[in-house]
Scaffold this active site. Structure first.
Site, mmCIF file in Angstrom:
data_model
loop_
_atom_site.group_PDB
_atom_site.id
_atom_site.type_symbol
_atom_site.label_atom_id
_atom_site.label_comp_id
_atom_site.label_asym_id
_atom_site.label_seq_id
_atom_site.Cartn_x
_atom_site.Cartn_y
_atom_site.Cartn_z
ATOM 1 N N GLY A 217 0.822 -1.207 0.000
ATOM 2 C CA GLY A 217 0.000 0.000 0.000
ATOM 3 C C GLY A 217 0.852 1.252 0.000
ATOM 4 O O GLY A 217 1.928 1.302 -0.614
ATOM 5 N N SER A 218 0.382 2.236 0.726
ATOM 6 C CA SER A 218 1.016 3.554 0.663
ATOM 7 C C SER A 218 2.436 3.576 1.189
ATOM 8 O O SER A 218 3.189 4.502 0.880
ATOM 9 C CB SER A 218 0.180 4.550 1.459
ATOM 10 O OG SER A 218 -1.138 4.550 0.974
#
Lengths: 485, 466
Positions: A217-218
């Site tokens: 993810g981020s």
């Protein structure tokens, strides 16, 4: 009658001679292969005939040995805080083999290692029993305990390393299991073994910190930011990027969305990381192209197994993809997947001014007489980025903790940099997202710890799951444990 | 004036009787097992076992009494056989005691500790040994009982058929509540007596009335009767009792004695043909024998599915012992498990704990014992004694070969026990009896001839002064 008598006497002699020949064949020619036949129980009995050496953390053994009565195997392994240390020690079972450090350093622990030959010979001459050597690990008991306590009954994993040396400080996977419960060969042990479902891909025996990959993810945006600066796409972190909002993935009509209404249009890198702008980093990935992204990911350790010496599976950054996929991969989606150890390495490389150290968990191998027979020296894994880039990334990550999504990891009087991540997975993102947090702490002497935390589900509702809320406090407590706060 | 003149070829001031040699050897034969016994205790518990005094005195007493009786009743007997038997018996007791210390093979179901019982059987066996020396003044007395022996042997061989099989082989006469005996062990001695008596009478007919064919003398059809009868009997035992080893022993014994009596190689070839033909048929039809052959050809078959066979465990035992062995009390032959560890498979324990060197020494002891028996046959002066001695010696040789060859994997395994060494009352009694008869023959052969009575005809001519 004497002639046949002599012949019969010779015949009887030949019978005995044939027996002698056969005996030589069995006990001399074939002796070694029979002796070491894998089904010959003596092989294992020998292994368990004396206490195993110990695995040591902070000078204290986290393993032990106890005698068992009524068994072929005299000594059985015991573990202190078994579930907490299971990802490090693995198990050594009389019935089911061994894994992790127990397996890799087996020869040292049993005393069979060639380097212990002298010790063995002395022991044999003085009539002492063979002794096993010790494995001294790099782990930090307080950090490990903090991580284990932080994860509690949540499903997840923590990996923490010392950015300056690569020493692994904490390695936790929950829910865990007690390797002591399967150390023996009793029916209870067998029952426990079955209950642990060792062949199930979802078994608690899988060390999620090293053996499980998650979409990062981020948190992967740190890698993308590094690539942007290393490749000269943007030279300043406070210069506006050319990032439209809304952003349509190249060659498609699909719009890439941000979480909520955040100021991402032409945001600077610092702001983009602070708010975790998908649009900004997606476009950077697309602009750089897959080859440059892949090269950067590889410098951080993606796409290769890492032996600590317990092997960590290869984290994945896709090698063949089109432009929109490159954009998605650059924000930690599509096929990008990383182990917690891999993400801790990303944080560590940033914290150590770009120089990524090879992570390792065995500091020393020690003979029974405490002589050091092997000392691991810190080794550079790669120069993941230039020191200048690393320092800019540090500023960005510190902003995240000061004013961004990672404020939960703030520690008074210590500089902390971090990045949250909330990775979606499952078909149409139907699965509960993974909450990520990667961070490092910095003191005047450099950075003593980088940590990656992933929490798989959490019992809270979907909105609560975010790296900042679930994972950051765990990372904070691990950092505090190492900083002695 | 000399009154005695010697006209015989045998000197009356004969060879030394060698009893002192026997005494010295016996000291070793007792000391070695006693030290081995102490060694077992030291290896297992770190202390000399408490029973060592009793054990040492017991074995010493048995040896001393046996020796004194030999001195008194067979003073010219061979000096090696008694010490070898004592040593093997003593070592056997040590190994059985050593295996008794392993709870896994000394469970109640397996009959608990066996060493005390074996010591009692050994005492009984020495008593039988002494009884034979005292009562059997001359081995030729046995010749009188040729056909009775034949009948008794037949009964002993057939009797186990009527008793339930123990561990797949019908070798036992079981008396519930009292115990069981293995009549086959006694049958081999009695059969040797029968064969010796029978062949001594018939050997000329068997040897001389024959036809020449393909360069060999072949027996006439009518003379084939006895050998075919014995062969049929052996095969019957094999089929009814599923016992390959005993068949090999009895038939082999008969062929050897037939060969010695007739000096005809053709008998041996004929016997081998019959034996291999019969064995092949039985090997293909009998399930029990088939399993044994299968285990022999591939002892490691099917290990992954259903664990190691006893044959595999025995081989591992030998292999793990290596050249020098693990040391007494420090091996793991108990892994063989089951009922045979102390009896059929005792050699595996010897091999593992004493190593190649120890097992070779033990095998050489048997070789020595067998060759002393053969030597006794050579020295014997009467055909019956010669035949009986070589029969007993080759019975021992065949049994040692069948057992040790089976255990080490040279030939398929059969259910027989190692003479003296293995646990088993019948076996130890029968083998001590066998040694007693050999000693008797040996004494008769080696003793100086009695001084002949003065013969008037041999009086020297005297010059008489008139």
């Amino acid at each position: 009658m004497n002639k046949p008598l002599r012949r019969v006497a010779i015949f009887c002699g030949l019978l005995v001679f044939a027996l002698l020949l056969r005996d030589n064949w069995v006990q001399f020619v074939q002796a070694d292969s029979l002796k070491n036949n894998k089904y010959n129980r003596r092989v294992m009995m020998q292994e368990y005939a004396q206490p195993r050496g110990d695995i040591i953390v902070d000078g204290k053994p986290i393993t032990g040995s106890t005698t068992v009565s009524g068994s072929d195997f005299k000594y059985k392994r015991t573990y202190t805080d078994g579930p907490m240390w299971a990802p490090v020690t693995g198990f050594a079972s009389q019935a089911f083999g061994s894994n992790a450090l127990e397996s890799i350093e087996d020869k040292i622990l049993t005393g069979q290692d060639d380097r212990l030959f002298f010790n063995r010979t002395v022991d044999m001459l003085t009539g002492k029993k063979q002794q096993g050597g010790d494995v001294v690990t790099t782990l930090n008991a307080k950090a490990q305990a903090a991580a284990y306590k932080g994860l509690g009954d949540k499903k997840g994993a923590v990996a923490a390393i010392d950015p300056q040396t690569g020493k692994i400080l904490a390695l936790v996977s929950t829910p865990s299991y007690d390797p002591g419960s399967i150390a023996g060969m009793s029916n209870q042990d067998k029952q426990n073994w079955t209950n642990l479902k060792p062949n199930d891909p979802d078994s608690v025996m899988i060390d999620k910190a090293l053996r499980q990959t998650y979409p990062p993810g981020s948190t992967f945006k740190v890698v993308t930011a590094a690539a942007a600066m290393e490749n000269g796409l943007y030279s300043s972190i406070d210069q506006p990027t050319s990032s439209p909002l809304p952003y349509t993935l190249p060659n498609t009509t699909t719009q890439l969305k941000n979480e909520g209404n955040i100021p991402c249009q032409n945001a600077t890198l610092r702001v983009a990381l602070q708010y975790s702008c998908n649009t900004v980093f997606g476009k950077i990935g697309a602009d750089l192209g897959k080859d440059k992204m892949l090269a950067q990911a590889k410098k951080f350790g993606f796409d290769q197994t890492i032996d600590t010496p317990v092997r960590a599976v290869a984290s994945n950054f896709p090698t063949s993809m089109d432009k929109p996929q490159t954009a998605l991969s650059s924000i930690g989606q599509f096929d990008t997947a990383a182990t917690p150890l891999q993400m801790a390495m990303v944080a560590a490389a940033v914290a150590n001014d770009g120089k990524l150290m090879q992570p390792y968990m065995v500091d020393q191998l020690r003979a029974p007489n405490l002589n050091v027979i092997e000392q691991t020296q810190p080794k550079v894994f790669s120069q993941a980025m230039s020191p200048a880039t690393a320092q800019k990334l540090q500023q960005m990550m510190e902003t995240v903790v000061q004013d961004g999504t990672g404020t939960m990891a703030k520690i008074d009087g210590v500089t902390v940099g971090g990045k949250t991540g909330t990775a979606q997975h499952g078909i149409n993102n139907s699965g509960l997202p993974y909450a990520w947090f990667i961070s490092y702490a910095k003191t005047a002497q450099g950075s003593p710890i980088a940590v990656a935390v992933v929490v798989e589900d959490g019992n809270a509702n979907r909105d609560d799951i975010s790296g900042g809320g679930l994972a950051a406090p765990i990372a904070k407590s691990v950092m505090e444990a190492v900083l002695n706060k | 004036m000399s009154t005695v003149t010697n006209t015989t070829t045998i000197s009356s001031v004969g060879a030394p009787n060698r009893r002192n040699t026997e005494l010295v050897l016996l000291l070793f034969a007792v000391a070695i097992p006693v030290l081995a016994y102490a060694n077992v205790g030291l290896a297992k518990d770190g202390s000399v076992p408490g029973g060592i005094l009793g054990y040492g005195l017991g074995l010493g007493l048995l040896a001393a009494v046996a020796h004194l009786m030999v001195r008194r009743f067979a003073p010219y007997a061979d000096p090696l056989m008694l010490p070898i038997a004592t040593l093997l018996n003593g070592l056997g007791l040590v190994f059985i005691y050593r295996l008794d210390l392993e709870p896994a093979v000394t469970t109640k179901a397996l009959g608990g500790p066996k060493a005390p019982g074996q010591l009692m059987w050994s005492a009984l066996a020495v008593a039988v040994f002494i009884g034979i020396l005292v009562l059997l003044k001359d081995h030729r007395i046995l010749q009188r009982y040729t056909y009775i022996s034949g009948a008794v042997a037949l009964v002993l061989l057939v009797a186990p058929v009527f008793f339930p099989a123990v561990n797949g082989s019908k070798l036992w006469i079981v008396v519930p509540g009292v115990g069981s005996i293995q009549p086959g062990e006694f049958a081999k001695i009695i059969l040797a007596v029968f064969f010796a008596g029978y062949l001594m009478v018939k050997r000329d007919a068997l040897a001389l009335a024959s036809r020449r064919f393909m360069g060999l003398y072949w027996p006439r059809g009518r003379d084939l009767g006895p050998i075919l009868a014995i062969w049929a009997l052996s095969m019957m035992i094999l089929v009814l009792e599923d016992d390959l080893g005993s068949t090999l022993l009895y038939f082999g014994l008969f062929v050897v004695m037939l060969y010695v009596a007739t000096e005809r190689t053709s008998w041996v070839i004929f016997g081998l043909l019959l034996a291999s033909g019969g064995a092949a048929v039985v090997g293909m039809t009998s399930g029990h024998v088939k399993v044994r052959i299968h285990n022999w050809l591939d002892p490691f078959a099917g290990i992954a599915q259903h664990g190691a066979s006893e044959a595999a465990q025995v081989l591992w035992s030998f292999g793990s012992g290596g050249v020098l062995g693990s040391g007494l009390g420090q091996g793991f032959s108990r892994l063989i498990g089951g009922i045979g560890v102390k009896s059929d498979y005792i050699l595996a324990t010897v091999g593992e704990e004493l190593g190649l060197s120890g097992l070779m020494a033990v095998l050489l002891l048997y070789g020595l014992l067998i060759e002393r028996g053969a030597r006794t046959a050579l020295a014997a002066r009467d055909p019956f004694g010669k035949l009986l001695a070589i029969g007993l010696a080759s019975a021992m040789a065949l049994q040692v070969f069948v057992v040790a060859g089976g255990v080490t994997g040279l030939i398929p395994l059969t259910g027989m026990t190692m003479p003296f060494l293995a646990q088993g009352g019948s076996s130890v009694v029968a083998n001590w009896a066998l040694v007693a008869i050999l000693l008797r023959i040996s004494h008769t052969a080696r003793r100086p001839a009695p001084a002949p009575a003065p013969s008037p005809d041999a009086e020297p001519t005297q010059v008489v002064r008139l």
